[in-house]
Scaffold this motif. Structure first.
Motif, PDB file in Angstrom:
ATOM      1  N   TYR A  41     -17.141 -34.967  20.649  1.00 35.02           N
ATOM      2  CA  TYR A  41     -16.834 -35.296  19.251  1.00 35.02           C
ATOM      3  C   TYR A  41     -17.478 -34.278  18.305  1.00 35.02           C
ATOM      4  N   CYS A  44     -15.517 -31.213  18.291  1.00 36.33           N
ATOM      5  CA  CYS A  44     -14.285 -31.415  17.509  1.00 36.33           C
ATOM      6  C   CYS A  44     -14.541 -31.249  16.017  1.00 36.33           C
ATOM      7  N   LYS A  49     -10.915 -29.619  15.301  1.00 32.35           N
ATOM      8  CA  LYS A  49      -9.856 -29.964  16.252  1.00 32.35           C
ATOM      9  C   LYS A  49      -9.876 -31.451  16.553  1.00 32.35           C
ATOM     10  N   ARG A  50      -8.760 -31.964  17.059  1.00 30.80           N
ATOM     11  CA  ARG A  50      -8.647 -33.399  17.329  1.00 30.80           C
ATOM     12  C   ARG A  50      -9.086 -33.797  18.736  1.00 30.80           C
ATOM     13  N   THR A  51      -9.030 -32.879  19.682  1.00 28.68           N
ATOM     14  CA  THR A  51      -9.417 -33.221  21.047  1.00 28.68           C
ATOM     15  C   THR A  51     -10.542 -32.297  21.517  1.00 28.68           C
ATOM     16  N   ALA A  52     -11.333 -32.801  22.442  1.00 31.34           N
ATOM     17  CA  ALA A  52     -12.431 -32.001  22.980  1.00 31.34           C
ATOM     18  C   ALA A  52     -11.883 -30.749  23.668  1.00 31.34           C
ATOM     19  N   ASP A  54      -9.187 -29.006  22.957  1.00 33.34           N
ATOM     20  CA  ASP A  54      -8.825 -28.020  21.932  1.00 33.34           C
ATOM     21  C   ASP A  54     -10.070 -27.414  21.282  1.00 33.34           C
ATOM     22  N   ALA A  55     -11.072 -28.258  21.038  1.00 35.77           N
ATOM     23  CA  ALA A  55     -12.311 -27.779  20.416  1.00 35.77           C
ATOM     24  C   ALA A  55     -13.036 -26.793  21.320  1.00 35.77           C
TER      25      ALA A  55
END
Length: 79
Positions: A41, A44, A49-52, A54-55
């Motif tokens: 989190y 993120c 970003k919305r997802t781990a 993607d982050a």
């Protein structure tokens, strides 16, 4: 856009990888899962970003670009 501190980001990525391995070793341990989710989190939020997943990809890309810029600067400094 504000960019996160590279040292903090690198430390968070290392921590995420450690907790990821711990969760894989003990998938039913809720404490380990919560720690992994907390770090995910935080990544993120830092990377927007919305997802781990993607982050993490964005953070690794950002750190890779930062290393490239630093190396380029070092090359020009030696001349």
């Amino acid at each position: 856009m504000l960019l996160p501190d590279k040292a903090l980001l690198a430390a968070l990525l290392r921590r995420y990888r450690v907790w990821e391995r711990l969760v894989l070793a003990e998938p039913r341990d809720l404490t380990r899962r919560r720690r992994l989710e907390d770090i995910g989190y935080t990544l993120c939020v830092l990377m927007g970003k919305r997802t781990a997943r993607d982050a993490i990809a964005e953070a690794e890309s950002y750190l890779g670009r930062a290393r490239t810029v630093i190396r380029s600067a070092d090359v020009f400094r030696d001349r």
